[in-house]
Design an enzyme around this catalytic site. Sequence first.
Site, PDB file in Angstrom:
ATOM      1  N   LYS A  96      -2.852   2.549 -11.858  1.00  0.00           N
ATOM      2  CA  LYS A  96      -2.379   2.249 -10.503  1.00  0.00           C
ATOM      3  C   LYS A  96      -2.927   0.863 -10.175  1.00  0.00           C
ATOM      4  CE  LYS A  96      -3.154   3.343  -5.712  1.00  0.00           C
ATOM      5  NZ  LYS A  96      -3.796   4.210  -4.722  1.00  0.00           N
ATOM      6  N   ALA A 184      -0.122   5.626   0.163  1.00  0.00           N
ATOM      7  CA  ALA A 184      -1.024   5.131   1.213  1.00  0.00           C
ATOM      8  C   ALA A 184      -0.440   5.183   2.617  1.00  0.00           C
ATOM      9  CB  ALA A 184      -1.479   3.704   0.933  1.00  0.00           C
TER      10      ALA A 184
END
Lengths: 257, 65
Positions: A96, A184
Amino acid sequence: MHDFYGVALGNRLMLGTALYPSPAILAEAVRVAGVEVVTVSLRRESAERRDGQAFWALIRELGLRVLPNTAGCHTVKEAVTTAQMAREVFDTPWVKLEVIGEHDSLQPDLFGLVEAARILVAEGFEVFPYTTEDLVAAERLVEAGCRVLMPWGAPIGSGLGLNNRYGLRSLRAHFPEVTLVVDAGLGLPSHAAAAMELGYDGVLLNTAVAKAGDPVTMAKAFSQAVEAGRLARAADPMEPRDMAAPSTPVLGKAFLG
Amino acid sequence: MRIVLNGKSREVAVARLDRVLEELGFHGTKVATAVNGQFVARSRRGETALGEGDRVEVIAPMQGG
């Protein structure tokens, strides 16, 4: 729905492993939610305390696929070196990729992100870039070899949900072949359901579960919301309209006036 | 010889990276290493010689989001 570099996931909720009240609560949250992928990170190890070794033992015990991040990296060089170290420690080509560009919003540095992605793809990594909904950046990331994109819903840890629904819908429409994950900024299960209803292939979150009063129950709620949103998308929702349309047939109604 | 291990100055008696890790108590741990900002793979630690003042990073799995 799309796969993740050849890996098909039954559960489209991915969870971060930070900020939980205890390792036991993290383990229970992951188990109850039926999560298959968790994000992990790397930090300096102390030879005396060996904290990292204990954490690794826990993750191995859970038997999950890990997605290492490059959190906290602000330069291409830092992010690339961190990714290289993560690949060796976690024995996975997945990364990531985070290249942070702005302190207050933790907004990704899209220019650095594209550069780092090019380098890592050339080195054989399977890159999950943490990006925004910017279409041009997305195009460059796909050109660099990314087959998964992870746009933010809102700034990391903010819990604001999907700040730019139009942008996320537009990204989905422009990249029908690319696996998209909202990463997020989610705060509630309804945010996760909304992302899936937009046609996203998954959601990744951490704080909304870890900092809930009851992380285990919240993990379950998010898991169910993700599944509800996925099913809703697959069921082809109706188009909204401005005027009312009676759902009960008018024909045959008794005359009682 | 003094090196900088994870930001702290340390005195070590050996120069090879794999031996330094052993000397400093990292034997048997799951860690990755970098020297002066460059990743050094596990397989290359035995051929990596450290010099005075080199910055060594030893990192391990950690919770992350």
